[in-house]
Design a protein around this motif. Structure first.
Motif, PDB file in Angstrom:
ATOM      1  N   LEU A 148      -3.798 -24.542  76.844  1.00  0.00           N
ATOM      2  CA  LEU A 148      -5.099 -24.533  77.511  1.00  0.00           C
ATOM      3  C   LEU A 148      -5.219 -23.374  78.493  1.00  0.00           C
ATOM      4  CD1 LEU A 148      -5.820 -28.240  78.418  1.00  0.00           C
ATOM      5  CD2 LEU A 148      -6.829 -26.882  76.654  1.00  0.00           C
ATOM      6  N   VAL A 175      -7.904 -20.212  78.691  1.00  0.00           N
ATOM      7  CA  VAL A 175      -8.696 -19.867  79.872  1.00  0.00           C
ATOM      8  C   VAL A 175      -8.519 -18.391  80.209  1.00  0.00           C
ATOM      9  CG1 VAL A 175      -8.921 -20.286  82.329  1.00  0.00           C
ATOM     10  CG2 VAL A 175      -8.640 -22.184  80.791  1.00  0.00           C
ATOM     11  N   PHE A 199     -13.677 -24.201  88.100  1.00  0.00           N
ATOM     12  CA  PHE A 199     -13.935 -25.499  87.475  1.00  0.00           C
ATOM     13  C   PHE A 199     -13.054 -25.706  86.246  1.00  0.00           C
ATOM     14  CE2 PHE A 199     -16.627 -28.443  84.993  1.00  0.00           C
ATOM     15  CZ  PHE A 199     -16.562 -29.492  85.875  1.00  0.00           C
ATOM     16  N   LEU A 200     -12.874 -24.621  85.456  1.00  0.00           N
ATOM     17  CA  LEU A 200     -12.033 -24.704  84.257  1.00  0.00           C
ATOM     18  C   LEU A 200     -10.611 -25.112  84.622  1.00  0.00           C
ATOM     19  CD1 LEU A 200     -12.704 -21.665  81.924  1.00  0.00           C
ATOM     20  CD2 LEU A 200     -12.416 -24.009  81.254  1.00  0.00           C
ATOM     21  N   ILE A 209     -10.325 -28.660  85.700  1.00  0.00           N
ATOM     22  CA  ILE A 209     -10.335 -29.569  84.549  1.00  0.00           C
ATOM     23  C   ILE A 209      -8.982 -29.546  83.849  1.00  0.00           C
ATOM     24  CG2 ILE A 209     -11.252 -29.780  82.228  1.00  0.00           C
ATOM     25  CD1 ILE A 209     -13.920 -29.518  83.207  1.00  0.00           C
ATOM     26  N   CYS A 210      -8.368 -28.334  83.735  1.00  0.00           N
ATOM     27  CA  CYS A 210      -7.053 -28.233  83.106  1.00  0.00           C
ATOM     28  C   CYS A 210      -6.046 -29.106  83.848  1.00  0.00           C
ATOM     29  CB  CYS A 210      -6.564 -26.795  83.124  1.00  0.00           C
ATOM     30  SG  CYS A 210      -7.294 -25.794  81.869  1.00  0.00           S
ATOM     31  N   ARG A 214      -6.658 -31.783  85.632  1.00  0.00           N
ATOM     32  CA  ARG A 214      -6.935 -33.190  85.350  1.00  0.00           C
ATOM     33  C   ARG A 214      -6.391 -33.587  83.979  1.00  0.00           C
ATOM     34  NH1 ARG A 214     -10.698 -36.012  88.417  1.00  0.00           N
ATOM     35  NH2 ARG A 214     -10.306 -37.773  87.074  1.00  0.00           N
ATOM     36  N   ILE A 215      -6.577 -32.700  82.991  1.00  0.00           N
ATOM     37  CA  ILE A 215      -6.089 -33.012  81.642  1.00  0.00           C
ATOM     38  C   ILE A 215      -4.566 -33.113  81.666  1.00  0.00           C
ATOM     39  CG2 ILE A 215      -5.874 -32.103  79.306  1.00  0.00           C
ATOM     40  CD1 ILE A 215      -8.644 -30.954  79.590  1.00  0.00           C
ATOM     41  N   LYS A 234      -3.407 -36.394  82.941  1.00  0.00           N
ATOM     42  CA  LYS A 234      -3.565 -37.521  82.031  1.00  0.00           C
ATOM     43  C   LYS A 234      -2.563 -37.472  80.885  1.00  0.00           C
ATOM     44  CE  LYS A 234      -7.782 -38.967  83.517  1.00  0.00           C
ATOM     45  NZ  LYS A 234      -8.487 -40.183  83.692  1.00  0.00           N
ATOM     46  N   TYR A 235      -2.301 -36.272  80.341  1.00  0.00           N
ATOM     47  CA  TYR A 235      -1.518 -36.196  79.107  1.00  0.00           C
ATOM     48  C   TYR A 235      -0.132 -35.593  79.287  1.00  0.00           C
ATOM     49  CZ  TYR A 235      -5.871 -37.109  76.657  1.00  0.00           C
ATOM     50  OH  TYR A 235      -7.016 -37.660  76.199  1.00  0.00           O
ATOM     51  N   ILE A 272      -3.236 -28.089  73.011  1.00  0.00           N
ATOM     52  CA  ILE A 272      -4.440 -28.783  72.551  1.00  0.00           C
ATOM     53  C   ILE A 272      -4.202 -29.609  71.299  1.00  0.00           C
ATOM     54  CG2 ILE A 272      -6.344 -27.528  73.595  1.00  0.00           C
ATOM     55  CD1 ILE A 272      -6.489 -25.817  71.168  1.00  0.00           C
ATOM     56  N   ILE A 327      -2.914 -32.866  72.549  1.00  0.00           N
ATOM     57  CA  ILE A 327      -3.967 -33.634  73.201  1.00  0.00           C
ATOM     58  C   ILE A 327      -4.859 -34.295  72.160  1.00  0.00           C
ATOM     59  CG2 ILE A 327      -6.023 -33.429  74.634  1.00  0.00           C
ATOM     60  CD1 ILE A 327      -4.512 -31.239  76.145  1.00  0.00           C
ATOM     61  N   LYS A 368      -5.456 -38.223  71.833  1.00  0.00           N
ATOM     62  CA  LYS A 368      -6.818 -38.732  71.971  1.00  0.00           C
ATOM     63  C   LYS A 368      -7.144 -39.644  70.795  1.00  0.00           C
ATOM     64  CE  LYS A 368     -11.418 -36.806  72.165  1.00  0.00           C
ATOM     65  NZ  LYS A 368     -12.099 -35.560  71.817  1.00  0.00           N
ATOM     66  N   THR A 428     -11.213 -39.589  80.475  1.00  0.00           N
ATOM     67  CA  THR A 428     -10.519 -38.514  79.775  1.00  0.00           C
ATOM     68  C   THR A 428     -11.401 -37.864  78.722  1.00  0.00           C
ATOM     69  OG1 THR A 428      -8.832 -40.185  79.804  1.00  0.00           O
ATOM     70  CG2 THR A 428      -8.214 -38.045  79.001  1.00  0.00           C
ATOM     71  N   LYS A 429     -12.128 -38.709  77.967  1.00  0.00           N
ATOM     72  CA  LYS A 429     -12.935 -38.147  76.887  1.00  0.00           C
ATOM     73  C   LYS A 429     -14.030 -37.245  77.429  1.00  0.00           C
ATOM     74  CE  LYS A 429     -12.370 -41.169  72.992  1.00  0.00           C
ATOM     75  NZ  LYS A 429     -12.916 -42.227  72.176  1.00  0.00           N
ATOM     76  N   ILE A 488     -13.968 -35.587  80.234  1.00  0.00           N
ATOM     77  CA  ILE A 488     -13.393 -34.346  80.759  1.00  0.00           C
ATOM     78  C   ILE A 488     -13.100 -33.376  79.623  1.00  0.00           C
ATOM     79  CG2 ILE A 488     -11.323 -33.412  81.828  1.00  0.00           C
ATOM     80  CD1 ILE A 488     -11.337 -35.639  83.729  1.00  0.00           C
ATOM     81  N   LEU A 489     -12.545 -33.906  78.522  1.00  0.00           N
ATOM     82  CA  LEU A 489     -12.255 -33.031  77.386  1.00  0.00           C
ATOM     83  C   LEU A 489     -13.536 -32.458  76.798  1.00  0.00           C
ATOM     84  CD1 LEU A 489      -9.354 -34.731  75.469  1.00  0.00           C
ATOM     85  CD2 LEU A 489      -9.411 -32.446  76.405  1.00  0.00           C
ATOM     86  N   PHE A 525     -14.695 -29.722  78.946  1.00  0.00           N
ATOM     87  CA  PHE A 525     -13.852 -28.539  78.780  1.00  0.00           C
ATOM     88  C   PHE A 525     -14.249 -27.746  77.536  1.00  0.00           C
ATOM     89  CE2 PHE A 525      -9.943 -26.431  77.377  1.00  0.00           C
ATOM     90  CZ  PHE A 525      -9.612 -25.739  78.522  1.00  0.00           C
ATOM     91  N   LEU A 534     -17.512 -26.060  78.113  1.00  0.00           N
ATOM     92  CA  LEU A 534     -17.374 -24.945  79.048  1.00  0.00           C
ATOM     93  C   LEU A 534     -16.831 -23.705  78.351  1.00  0.00           C
ATOM     94  CD1 LEU A 534     -15.760 -25.571  82.517  1.00  0.00           C
ATOM     95  CD2 LEU A 534     -16.615 -23.442  81.698  1.00  0.00           C
ATOM     96  N   LEU A 535     -15.784 -23.893  77.545  1.00  0.00           N
ATOM     97  CA  LEU A 535     -15.166 -22.728  76.904  1.00  0.00           C
ATOM     98  C   LEU A 535     -16.133 -22.071  75.938  1.00  0.00           C
ATOM     99  CD1 LEU A 535     -11.474 -23.534  76.123  1.00  0.00           C
ATOM    100  CD2 LEU A 535     -12.428 -21.874  77.676  1.00  0.00           C
TER     101      LEU A 535
END
Lengths: 111, 554
Positions: free
Chosen positions: A23, A27, A86-87, A90-91, A93-94, A97-98, A103, A106, A110, B152-153, B155-156, B159, B162-163
């Motif tokens: 990830l 970025v 922000f990116l 978020i990274c 936070r991900i 969680k994981y 990816i 992930i 998921k 989680t979902k 946020i993903l 993401f 955003l990208l």
């Protein structure tokens, strides 16, 4: 020549975004691409042998560089920093969680 | 009078500041009241601006007093006025719904108001770089709103969005650079003037326009660029889904609309005819396969954008009116549907279609509002979807193949909504769910009922609405308005419903279920979706080159 260089930098960023699985590397790829566009923009405003566009006495007829692209680049950089912050948030936070930045992992988790 | 134009952008920004200080004044619900108040004030300002706009004037405001080639101007013409009204109405009901949910803190309203301000800015601005800035404002606000619940979902999904969207914004900036290098100005009107003097069959101009179409198109989500949309719209909070599907994609598409018509890029406009046909068809096929109720609606947003884009691609004044009419209707009925499903999820805590059932007796208000939205999106008279879909079919009379695709998508739309309505009519659910209660708050009911009434109002008397849109959107170009309630259209509607019902019986059978599971499993990863964006960009360049050289006649 420099125009060509900015195009190459853009392609490097694009390649990075399209092939990396991490990830944070994706970025970074996005950031490299944005910087390539900004570089291109500044380059457009540059005149060979030009000076900064500040009009003072005795300088009215000097050769100035175009100030507008520079103003635009400043705005674009500010925006891209906000997006980048922000990116990365978020990274993080991900990752919390994981416990991974990959990816493909992930996507598997998921389900 | 001219100052009112900028106030429409500024008032939500000022109000967003008051939402921040809400934390220090407990029990007053300042954030909610201020945000609803701000939208109401903006609507009042729009009402004040109505008489000059209706006469056909353009109300302009130059920021800082600098006139157009140097400074930034905001232009309020009929087109911008009606788009602005649409977004304000949907935003108002989404805010009321959010208030009723009581789950969101003051930061939610803060970001929401910035989101509204950004969209108003995109609609009003007359400067291409300013449009870029407003796009970024509303995009950043929408990333935050999608991830707001912190699941989680979501946020993903945020993401991914955003990208892909930063990539698109990179293209958009590149387009601005190319245009600036070519003309030396940034104001849209001046660029258009200079370009028409220079002759518009230029490859550089086409390249810049394709940069805009791909860059903004990622937010407008027609098919090769849609990948972020289903997750983002499905896992956002319910009022945010409503406003994203109802307005955000529309505002982005209207920006493309304005740029293309202003630069008279009719080659690119004709590409949209085919893009739209595939968008409508593929979007609805994915929609019917979904089992998550909000995801089904999200895929429908893609499909309905296809309807809008097709009619825009035809390019005649009648087709443009039809396209705008459908856009307006879709804004209302899609936000209504999202809020209905949102209140079902709010009451039951369950979003899987097959795990819900028999809610008709328990939630009558939601059921009737859902029924209105469903009949509207399927195109059943007298609701608004019928009138605009009939107009789109009339405007497609010279393109039978495209019409065939559109008709197929209408059939599958009926099927997928029969599937979704199973949550109200089907068998009651055996599993225990952690529901709060089947009663929904009065404010929620208010926004549902109000949006249903709007859906009914825009559907009754289609002639009046087409005449009004003709005044605002294309500037009184229509001489005769075709009759919407013709025998031909009514028979087509009946056929559509019949075939849709037959297809519904098929997807209930076991081979049908297997097919749907196969379609549902087909998803793209992040790397591939970014690759797809780049490939789309190259394909668009190739297509526009082919069309410009005259190898293919549309």
């Amino acid at each position: 020549m420099l125009f060509f260089l900015s195009f190459v930098v853009f392609l490097v960023g694009l390649y990075c975004v399209m092939t990396r699985k991490n990830l944070l590397k994706i970025v970074m790829g996005i950031v490299i691409m944005e910087y390539a566009v900004n570089f291109f923009l500044v380059l457009l405003g540059y005149r060979m042998g030009g000076v900064a566009p500040i009009v003072t006495k005795g300088m009215e007829n000097a050769k100035f560089v175009d100030p507008l692209p520079q103003a635009m680049v400043l705005t674009a950089i500010v925006i891209s920093i906000a997006t980048l912050a922000f990116l990365v948030a978020i990274c993080v936070r991900i990752y919390q969680k994981y416990n991974t930045f990959d990816i493909t992992e992930i996507r598997k988790l998921k389900g | 009078m001219n100052n009112l134009v900028i106030l429409i952008v500024i008032i939500p920004l000022i109000a967003s500041f008051f939402c921040l200080i809400d934390k220090y004044i407990p029990h007053l619900q300042l954030a909610q009241i201020v945000s609803i108040g701000a939208t109401l004030i903006c609507m009042a300002l729009l009402a004040v601006l109505f008489p000059p706009i209706f006469r056909g004037d353009v109300v302009s405001y130059s920021v800082g007093g600098w006139k157009e080639p140097l400074g930034i101007s905001l232009h309020m013409d009929g087109f911008a006025w009606i788009s602005s009204c649409m977004s304000m109405v949907v935003a108002l009901f989404a805010l009321i719904f959010a208030w009723a949910e009581k789950e969101h803190g003051n930061l939610f309203y803060f970001v929401f108001l910035i989101f509204i301000a950004g969209m108003q800015g995109v609609t009003l601005t007359g400067d291409i770089f300013n449009m870029f800035v407003f796009f970024e404002i509303f995009s950043i606000a929408s990333y935050i709103l999608i991830a707001y619940e912190g699941k989680t979902k979501s946020i993903l999904a945020s993401f991914n969005y955003l990208l892909i969207s930063s990539l698109g914004m990179g293209f958009f900036l590149l387009g601005i650079v190319i245009l600036y290098q070519h003309t030396g100005v940034l104001s849209l009107n001046d660029i258009a003037n200079l370009m028409s003097k220079a002759g518009n069959s230029d490859f550089t101009l086409n390249l810049a326009l394709i940069c805009f179409v791909v860059g903004i198109g990622i937010k407008a989500a027609f098919i090769p660029l849609h990948i972020w949309l289903p997750d983002a719209h499905a896992f956002a909070p319910h009022p945010v889904s409503a406003i994203l599907s109802g307005i955000a994609i529309k505002v982005s598409f209207l920006a493309i609309w304005r740029i293309i018509l202003l630069f008279q890029a009719f080659d690119i406009e004709h590409i949209f005819l085919w893009v739209g046909a595939f968008t409508a068809f593929l979007g609805v096929i994915w929609a019917v396969a979904q089992v998550d109720s909000k995801k089904l609606l999200a895929y429908h947003s893609i499909s309905q954008i296809g309807f809008i884009v097709v009619s825009f691609g035809v390019g005649r004044p009648l087709a443009l009116d039809a396209s705008y009419y459908h856009l307006l209707n879709h804004a209302f009925f899609k936000s209504l549907l999202f809020l209905c499903i949102g209140s079902v999820i709010y009451a039951t805590g369950q979003r899987h279609i097959h795990k819900l059932g028999a809610l008709r007796k328990k939630m009558p208000t939601v059921f009737f509002s859902f029924l209105v939205g469903m009949l509207a999106i399927c195109g059943i008279p007298p609701f608004d979807g019928y009138a605009s879909k009939a107009l789109i079919s009339i405007s497609l009379n010279k393109h039978p193949v495209v019409y065939f695709f559109i008709f197929l998508s209408s059939i599958i739309t009926v099927t997928s909504f029969l599937k979704l309505s199973g949550i109200f009519t089907g068998k009651p659910n055996k599993e225990k769910t952690s529901f709060i209660s089947y009663k929904i708050p009065a404010k929620m009911r208010l926004s549902l009922v109000a949006l249903s009434i709007i859906c009914l109002a825009t559907g009754i008397a289609p002639h009046f609405w087409i005449r009004t849109l003709d005044t605002f959107v294309t500037g009184r170009k229509l001489d005769i308005i075709p009759t919407v309630y013709s025998l031909h259209q009514l028979v087509a509607t009946l056929l559509m419903v019949g075939l849709g019902f037959a297809l519904y019986l098929f997807i209930r059978s076991s081979p049908g279920k297997k097919t749907l599971r196969f379609i549902r499993g087909f998803r793209l990863g992040l790397n591939n979706s970014i690759l797809l964006v780049v490939v789309t960009f190259l394909i668009f360049i190739l297509l526009s080159w082919i069309v410009a050289k005259g190898f293919v006649q549309f």
